[in-house]
Design a protein around this motif. Structure first.
Motif, short mmCIF file in Angstrom:
data_model
loop_
_atom_site.label_atom_id
_atom_site.label_comp_id
_atom_site.label_asym_id
_atom_site.label_seq_id
_atom_site.Cartn_x
_atom_site.Cartn_y
_atom_site.Cartn_z
N ASP A 149 -47.94 6.10 42.19
CA ASP A 149 -47.16 5.39 43.21
C ASP A 149 -46.22 6.35 43.93
OD1 ASP A 149 -46.60 3.21 44.68
OD2 ASP A 149 -45.37 2.18 43.18
N LEU A 150 -46.80 7.48 44.38
CA LEU A 150 -46.01 8.54 45.02
C LEU A 150 -46.69 8.98 46.30
CD1 LEU A 150 -44.27 11.51 43.29
CD2 LEU A 150 -45.95 12.00 45.07
N LEU A 151 -45.92 9.04 47.39
CA LEU A 151 -46.45 9.40 48.70
C LEU A 151 -45.97 10.79 49.09
CD1 LEU A 151 -47.91 8.53 51.35
CD2 LEU A 151 -45.69 7.67 52.13
N VAL A 152 -46.91 11.68 49.42
CA VAL A 152 -46.58 13.03 49.87
C VAL A 152 -46.47 13.02 51.39
CG1 VAL A 152 -47.31 15.45 49.94
CG2 VAL A 152 -47.79 14.04 47.91
N PHE A 153 -45.28 13.27 51.92
CA PHE A 153 -45.12 13.27 53.37
C PHE A 153 -44.95 14.67 53.95
CE2 PHE A 153 -40.86 12.48 51.62
CZ PHE A 153 -40.11 13.48 52.23
N GLU A 199 -49.88 26.76 42.30
CA GLU A 199 -48.60 27.06 41.68
C GLU A 199 -47.70 27.78 42.68
OE1 GLU A 199 -46.75 29.29 37.72
OE2 GLU A 199 -48.91 29.20 38.05
N GLY A 200 -46.47 27.32 42.78
CA GLY A 200 -45.53 27.88 43.75
C GLY A 200 -45.37 27.00 44.97
N ASP A 201 -46.29 26.05 45.17
CA ASP A 201 -46.17 25.11 46.29
C ASP A 201 -45.12 24.04 45.95
OD1 ASP A 201 -48.15 26.55 47.47
OD2 ASP A 201 -49.73 25.06 47.16
N LEU A 202 -44.61 23.41 47.01
CA LEU A 202 -43.61 22.36 46.85
C LEU A 202 -44.02 21.14 47.66
CD1 LEU A 202 -40.76 21.42 45.87
CD2 LEU A 202 -39.86 22.38 48.01
N LEU A 203 -44.04 19.99 47.02
CA LEU A 203 -44.36 18.74 47.71
C LEU A 203 -43.09 17.93 47.91
CD1 LEU A 203 -47.55 17.62 45.69
CD2 LEU A 203 -47.43 19.05 47.75
N LEU A 204 -42.90 17.44 49.12
CA LEU A 204 -41.79 16.54 49.43
C LEU A 204 -42.34 15.13 49.43
CD1 LEU A 204 -40.05 18.54 52.31
CD2 LEU A 204 -39.71 18.72 49.84
N ARG A 230 -56.51 14.78 47.66
CA ARG A 230 -57.46 13.68 47.52
C ARG A 230 -57.83 13.48 46.04
NH1 ARG A 230 -60.70 11.71 51.44
NH2 ARG A 230 -60.49 13.63 52.69
N GLU A 231 -58.06 14.62 45.34
CA GLU A 231 -58.41 14.52 43.92
C GLU A 231 -57.25 13.95 43.10
OE1 GLU A 231 -60.97 17.97 42.27
OE2 GLU A 231 -59.84 18.85 43.94
N LEU A 232 -56.06 14.39 43.41
CA LEU A 232 -54.89 13.93 42.65
C LEU A 232 -54.63 12.44 42.88
CD1 LEU A 232 -52.49 16.96 43.25
CD2 LEU A 232 -53.67 16.37 41.12
N ASN A 233 -54.87 12.00 44.12
CA ASN A 233 -54.70 10.58 44.46
C ASN A 233 -53.36 10.05 43.96
OD1 ASN A 233 -55.38 8.12 45.55
ND2 ASN A 233 -56.67 7.48 43.82
N LEU A 234 -52.30 10.76 44.31
CA LEU A 234 -50.96 10.45 43.81
C LEU A 234 -50.45 9.06 44.20
CD1 LEU A 234 -49.26 13.93 44.30
CD2 LEU A 234 -50.12 12.91 42.17
N LEU A 251 -42.88 24.58 56.27
CA LEU A 251 -43.10 23.15 56.03
C LEU A 251 -44.25 22.62 56.87
CD1 LEU A 251 -40.49 20.42 55.48
CD2 LEU A 251 -42.20 20.07 57.26
N ALA A 252 -45.14 21.88 56.21
CA ALA A 252 -46.26 21.23 56.89
C ALA A 252 -46.11 19.72 56.70
CB ALA A 252 -47.59 21.72 56.34
N PHE A 253 -45.93 19.00 57.79
CA PHE A 253 -45.73 17.56 57.71
C PHE A 253 -47.07 16.85 57.56
CE2 PHE A 253 -45.35 13.38 59.77
CZ PHE A 253 -44.38 12.81 58.96
N ASN A 254 -47.12 15.83 56.70
CA ASN A 254 -48.30 15.01 56.48
C ASN A 254 -49.55 15.87 56.23
OD1 ASN A 254 -49.83 12.69 56.23
ND2 ASN A 254 -50.19 12.49 58.43
N PRO A 255 -49.57 16.60 55.11
CA PRO A 255 -50.72 17.47 54.82
C PRO A 255 -52.03 16.69 54.69
CG PRO A 255 -49.34 17.19 52.87
CD PRO A 255 -48.59 16.59 54.02
#
Length: 352
Positions: free
Chosen positions: A305-309, A330-335, A296-300, A318-322
């Motif tokens: 103009d980037l959507l994290v799904f 650090e160490g996390d990965l966003l798709l 929410r803070e990042l508001n990507l 993997l967690a869909f639609n966090p």
């Protein structure tokens, strides 16, 4: 090692040694002609006031004859000197022209330039890091290289066939013409500093051997392999491949999706190929300014103009639609999916 192909690829020590032998033999031939001719004139012109004078005179007469820029004083020459001079002109000059012709051929044939160029390429490979090694430059390997190059990912191609290796070098890739199943060749491609390896050989057994060898050299390397037969997938996975792609299966899935979900399939294909929309893996370790903040803070979506799904936490699944309140570390990965050019828009997050 096999001999190198032409183009911007890595040369072998044998090729460099062969070039050196040609240079040394030409220079040696020139020196030998001068020594023999000078010695002949030294003997025939005796007596001399000093050995030094005799040597210089013999050398002077030799250089006059073989360079064709001077002549000898005939009034001071006897029959023996004239016969020797004719011999030097007929034989010595012929050898000299041959040696000079050989040197000129070397200079104009591009071999010397090729040696220097390939030495430079060897230094580039030696200093390579965070690159992807592509084993095989057939149709699949070429398309993989093109796709990686379009994403500004450094590529090193290993290809044994002369024509394919030449094509890879002509397309601008660092290329090693050798057998990618050999451990020493993968080491030469700096596998310990590579970010990934893609095995695209036509032979499944060869791909298994490449994967097995690569995994033995690097436990952390991300390895992707092609499998021509579906039953080979399990063998490649046991050998150490992180992902295995079966071209026929991928084609069948794409055709089926295009038949029943044409619009969705078109969107996915555009995203995969980076047309308008691109799909990205965003590693928080590469963007330290994101760490410790919630989505929410990042508001990507609004900021870049980037959507994290989906999200893969460090050591998690993997967690869909966090959720928006999910904190990334650090160490996390966003798709993600984003409009083209998202990498540039994400650059401010690389600074802490």
């Amino acid at each position: 090692m096999p001999e190198p192909s032409q183009g911007r690829e890595v040369s072998t020590p044998q090729a460099i040694m062969a070039l050196r032998r040609r240079l040394y033999s030409s220079l040696s031939l020139l020196v030998l002609v001068v020594i023999i001719s000078s010695a002949g004139f030294y003997v025939l012109n005796r007596p001399h006031e000093s050995a030094r004078e005799g040597v210089l005179l013999g050398l002077w007469e030799t250089m006059n004859l073989i360079s064709t820029v001077g002549s000898l004083p005939e009034e001071h020459m006897g029959d023996a000197q004239r016969v020797w001079a004719m011999f030097v002109i007929a034989v010595g000059l012929g050898f000299t022209l041959y040696a000079f012709g050989n040197l000129i051929a070397l200079l104009t044939s591009g071999e010397i330039l090729h040696v220097f160029e390939t030495r430079r390429m060897e230094r580039q490979i030696t200093s390579s890091k965070d690159h992807v090694i592509i084993c095989g430059y057939g149709n699949t390997g070429r398309l993989v290289a093109e796709r990686l190059a379009s994403q500004a990912v450094p590529v090193i191609v290993i290809e044994k066939e002369h024509d394919l290796a030449e094509a890879a070098t002509n397309h601008g890739y660092l290329t090693i013409r050798d057998d990618c199943t050999q451990e020493s060749v993968l080491k030469k491609a700096r596998i310990e500093r590579a970010r990934g390896l893609v095995a695209t050989l036509d032979n499944d057994a060869a791909n298994v051997f490449v994967v097995l060898t690569a995994r033995g050299l690097s436990r952390e390397l991300h390895i992707v392999s092609r499998a021509n037969l579906p039953e080979t997938v399990s063998q490649l996975e046991r050998a150490g491949a992180n992902q295995v792609a079966v071209p026929s299966r991928i084609a069948a899935q794409q055709l089926a999706n295009a038949a029943i979900r044409p619009d969705l399939n078109r969107f996915v294909q555009r995203a995969i190929h980076g047309q308008e929309v691109e799909m990205l893996e965003v590693r928080i370790s590469d963007y330290p300014a994101m760490a410790g903040k919630s989505l929410r803070e990042l508001n990507l979506p609004r900021a870049v103009d980037l959507l994290v799904f989906a999200m893969i936490p460090k050591g998690g699944t993997l967690a869909f639609n966090p959720e928006p309140d999910t904190v990334v570390n650090e160490g996390d990965l966003l798709l993600t999916a984003a409009r083209k050019g998202a990498v540039e828009r994400l650059k401010p997050f690389t600074e802490t």
